[in-house]
Design a protein around this motif. Structure first.
Motif, PDB file in Angstrom:
ATOM      1  N   ASP A   1       0.834  -1.208   0.000  1.00 45.12           N
ATOM      2  CA  ASP A   1       0.000   0.000   0.000  1.00 45.12           C
ATOM      3  C   ASP A   1       0.859   1.245   0.000  1.00 45.12           C
ATOM      4  O   ASP A   1       2.008   1.226   0.419  1.00 45.12           O
ATOM      5  CB  ASP A   1      -0.889   0.024   1.260  1.00 45.12           C
ATOM      6  CG  ASP A   1      -1.866  -1.136   1.270  1.00 45.12           C
ATOM      7  OD1 ASP A   1      -2.265  -1.549   2.370  1.00 45.12           O
ATOM      8  OD2 ASP A   1      -2.217  -1.620   0.174  1.00 45.12           O
ATOM      9  N   THR A   2       0.255   2.334  -0.439  1.00 47.23           N
ATOM     10  CA  THR A   2       0.933   3.621  -0.356  1.00 47.23           C
ATOM     11  C   THR A   2       1.090   3.989   1.113  1.00 47.23           C
ATOM     12  O   THR A   2       0.151   3.874   1.895  1.00 47.23           O
ATOM     13  CB  THR A   2       0.095   4.710  -1.059  1.00 47.23           C
ATOM     14  OG1 THR A   2      -0.059   4.350  -2.427  1.00 47.23           O
ATOM     15  CG2 THR A   2       0.772   6.059  -0.947  1.00 47.23           C
ATOM     16  N   ILE A   3       2.264   4.447   1.455  1.00 45.37           N
ATOM     17  CA  ILE A   3       2.511   4.881   2.833  1.00 45.37           C
ATOM     18  C   ILE A   3       2.161   6.359   2.922  1.00 45.37           C
ATOM     19  O   ILE A   3       2.731   7.185   2.204  1.00 45.37           O
ATOM     20  CB  ILE A   3       3.983   4.681   3.221  1.00 45.37           C
ATOM     21  CG1 ILE A   3       4.380   3.209   3.035  1.00 45.37           C
ATOM     22  CG2 ILE A   3       4.230   5.111   4.660  1.00 45.37           C
ATOM     23  CD1 ILE A   3       5.866   2.964   3.179  1.00 45.37           C
ATOM     24  N   ASN A   4       1.220   6.686   3.799  1.00 37.44           N
ATOM     25  CA  ASN A   4       0.866   8.089   4.005  1.00 37.44           C
ATOM     26  C   ASN A   4       1.365   8.471   5.398  1.00 37.44           C
ATOM     27  O   ASN A   4       0.823   8.026   6.406  1.00 37.44           O
ATOM     28  CB  ASN A   4      -0.642   8.283   3.896  1.00 37.44           C
ATOM     29  CG  ASN A   4      -1.023   9.751   3.916  1.00 37.44           C
ATOM     30  OD1 ASN A   4      -0.274  10.592   4.429  1.00 37.44           O
ATOM     31  ND2 ASN A   4      -2.171  10.070   3.353  1.00 37.44           N
ATOM     32  N   LEU A   5       2.417   9.270   5.418  1.00 37.66           N
ATOM     33  CA  LEU A   5       3.029   9.599   6.700  1.00 37.66           C
ATOM     34  C   LEU A   5       2.073  10.378   7.601  1.00 37.66           C
ATOM     35  O   LEU A   5       2.246  10.393   8.824  1.00 37.66           O
ATOM     36  CB  LEU A   5       4.322  10.394   6.486  1.00 37.66           C
ATOM     37  CG  LEU A   5       5.460   9.641   5.781  1.00 37.66           C
ATOM     38  CD1 LEU A   5       6.723  10.501   5.734  1.00 37.66           C
ATOM     39  CD2 LEU A   5       5.751   8.316   6.455  1.00 37.66           C
ATOM     40  N   ARG A   6       1.061  11.008   7.029  1.00 36.59           N
ATOM     41  CA  ARG A   6       0.128  11.777   7.850  1.00 36.59           C
ATOM     42  C   ARG A   6      -0.725  10.872   8.731  1.00 36.59           C
ATOM     43  O   ARG A   6      -1.309  11.316   9.706  1.00 36.59           O
ATOM     44  CB  ARG A   6      -0.758  12.655   6.980  1.00 36.59           C
ATOM     45  CG  ARG A   6       0.030  13.783   6.351  1.00 36.59           C
ATOM     46  CD  ARG A   6      -0.848  14.826   5.732  1.00 36.59           C
ATOM     47  NE  ARG A   6      -1.343  14.396   4.438  1.00 36.59           N
ATOM     48  CZ  ARG A   6      -1.969  15.207   3.588  1.00 36.59           C
ATOM     49  NH1 ARG A   6      -2.187  16.461   3.903  1.00 36.59           N
ATOM     50  NH2 ARG A   6      -2.383  14.765   2.428  1.00 36.59           N
TER      51      ARG A   6
END
Lengths: 191, 268
Positions: free
Chosen positions: A124-129
């Protein structure tokens, strides 16, 4: 009569040092993490002959950033580098872009590797938020600083970066990571 | 039989070409070290987490000092080339190259490859080869270069052999997908024939894993292996842009050939 054997101590010492250095070379190539845990930054002076080994470690990452403006809007994503390697008749002997391409690719790879290790995000895309923790890895701070150092919109208050993976077999790039938004005057993030 | 002096001079010449090339490339592409560049100092200094390291490296690299470092590396490389051509014996060129190479290793937090380490090995051997009056010492210096180079191939090959992706050729599939690492033309060639990836992968594995055998082969076979090595690095330079490998690895081949001859006259 006794035989007196002359020992060239200087030569002996140097041979010993070279043997030790070569032994460290083998260990650093086979067990780099153990070496780094023992010798820290000094391992950079010990050879490590792992050319595309054991894994090729190629990621083909693109780095882009966008600005958050005072009116709440964001700018378009802006690519930092043209990552493509194109052959010319001289690139077999003259290829100055290779170092910068590799440096950016490697920093992105370090960050993705660290996050996958800590958070096990899979594909999955890592969303740091969405992550509450501070990202305690030098690669994160390096990429934040790099993004902050780029030219920004006049009305920008914060910047955000993105790492995409660009593969030849796919028509579109795949977003691997989206960062938090980092204020331009300090390096704090305001999500 | 190749002489020790010829081997040292060949190593100097190859190292000179490598240093001049890397320095010129860095100076021409100096933007990478500036404020917006990927190797800008504010980014690079983050590799150090101890204050004394940051303070020391700030003194060495902040501002235009990185440029002077590259100029010094260029001058070191050029003086090595002059020394190789004239066979003068001075420790200054190799010493300058070693110091600037070490500093460049500190300056760059990313972007370097294994040729950096091999260049350090060759520089150390050249320094000792020129500094010493002892003929045995010169032989040991040459042996150090030859063995490190053989080790470079062998270690890399055996590490690859332990990875199923290399044995299946899948690594080349991933490599051909990468726009950074491989040119479109090479990717097209690999895509046309999936079977070729396995053949190419096993060619690389065989060449690298068995490379140490070059030390024991008859003369003509040893030369054939070294020519294959040159071709291997030339192909990598053309299709992957790995130009620096061609210069520094070939610089070690006279040392490998020298070891081959010594082993043959001593053992066989």
């Amino acid at each position: 009569m006794s035989n007196i054997t002359y020992v060239d101590w200087q030569l002996l010492i140097i041979i010993t040092l070279l043997v030790i250095y070569t032994a460290l070379t083998v260990v650093n190539t086979v067990k780099p993490r153990s070496m780094y845990a023992t010798f820290g930054q000094f391992t950079r002076f010990i050879p490590r002959y792992s050319f595309f080994a054991p894994d090729a470690g190629v990621a083909s990452l693109e780095f882009a950033y966008r600005d958050h403006l005072t009116d709440g809007r964001t700018t378009d994503w802006r690519d930092v580098e043209d990552i493509r390697f194109t052959i010319s008749w001289w690139t077999w002997v003259w290829n100055p872009k290779r170092t910068r391409q590799k440096a950016l690719d490697v920093m992105g790879f370090w960050l993705l590797n660290h996050l996958n290790h800590v958070y096990d995000v899979g594909n999955d895309t890592i969303n740091l938020r969405t992550l509450d923790d501070d990202i305690n890895h030098h690669s994160h701070e390096m990429l934040v600083r790099f993004a902050v150092a780029q030219p920004h919109h006049q009305q920008a208050t914060a910047t955000q970066f993105r790492i995409n993976q660009s593969l030849r077999s796919e028509d579109h790039t795949r977003t691997m990571l989206i960062s938090r938004a980092y204020t331009l005057n300090s390096l704090a993030h305001d999500n | 039989m190749i002489t020790e002096t010829a081997v040292i001079r060949a190593a100097e010449a190859g190292l000179s070409a490598y240093c001049v090339l890397t320095a010129l490339q860095a100076l021409v592409d100096y933007e990478r070290y500036t404020a917006t560049g990927v190797l800008n100092w504010e980014v690079a200094r983050l590799q150090f987490n101890k204050q004394w390291q940051q303070v020391t490296s700030d003194i060495l690299f902040r501002g235009s000092r990185s440029r002077w470092l590259l100029v010094a590396h260029l001058l070191g490389g050029m003086s090595l080339g002059f020394q190789a051509a004239t066979n003068t014996s001075s420790v200054i060129p190799a010493s300058l190259v070693i110091v600037t190479t070490l500093l460049m290793g500190v300056r760059h937090h990313a972007g370097f490859n294994g040729t950096y380490h091999l260049s350090l090995v060759v520089a150390l051997a050249v320094l000792w080869g020129r500094a010493t009056q002892n003929p045995v010492s010169v032989k040991v210096a040459i042996a150090f270069v030859g063995l490190q180079s053989v080790l470079a191939y062998a270690l890399s090959g055996w590490l690859k052999l332990g990875n199923a992706d290399w044995r299946d050729g899948d690594v080349l599939t991933r490599l051909s997908e990468s726009e950074i690492w491989i040119a479109d033309s090479a990717a097209t060639i690999l895509a046309r024939s999936p079977a070729s990836k396995t053949v190419i992968a096993w060619s690389i594995l065989t060449f690298e894993c068995l490379f140490p055998v070059v030390l024991f082969l008859p003369k003509s076979a040893a030369v054939a292996v070294l020519l294959s090595g040159f071709l291997f690095h030339f192909i990598n330079a053309v299709f992957l842009g790995l130009n620096t490998f061609l210069f520094i690895f070939v610089a070690t081949y006279p040392a490998i050939y020298y070891l081959n001859r010594v082993i043959h006259t001593t053992v066989f």
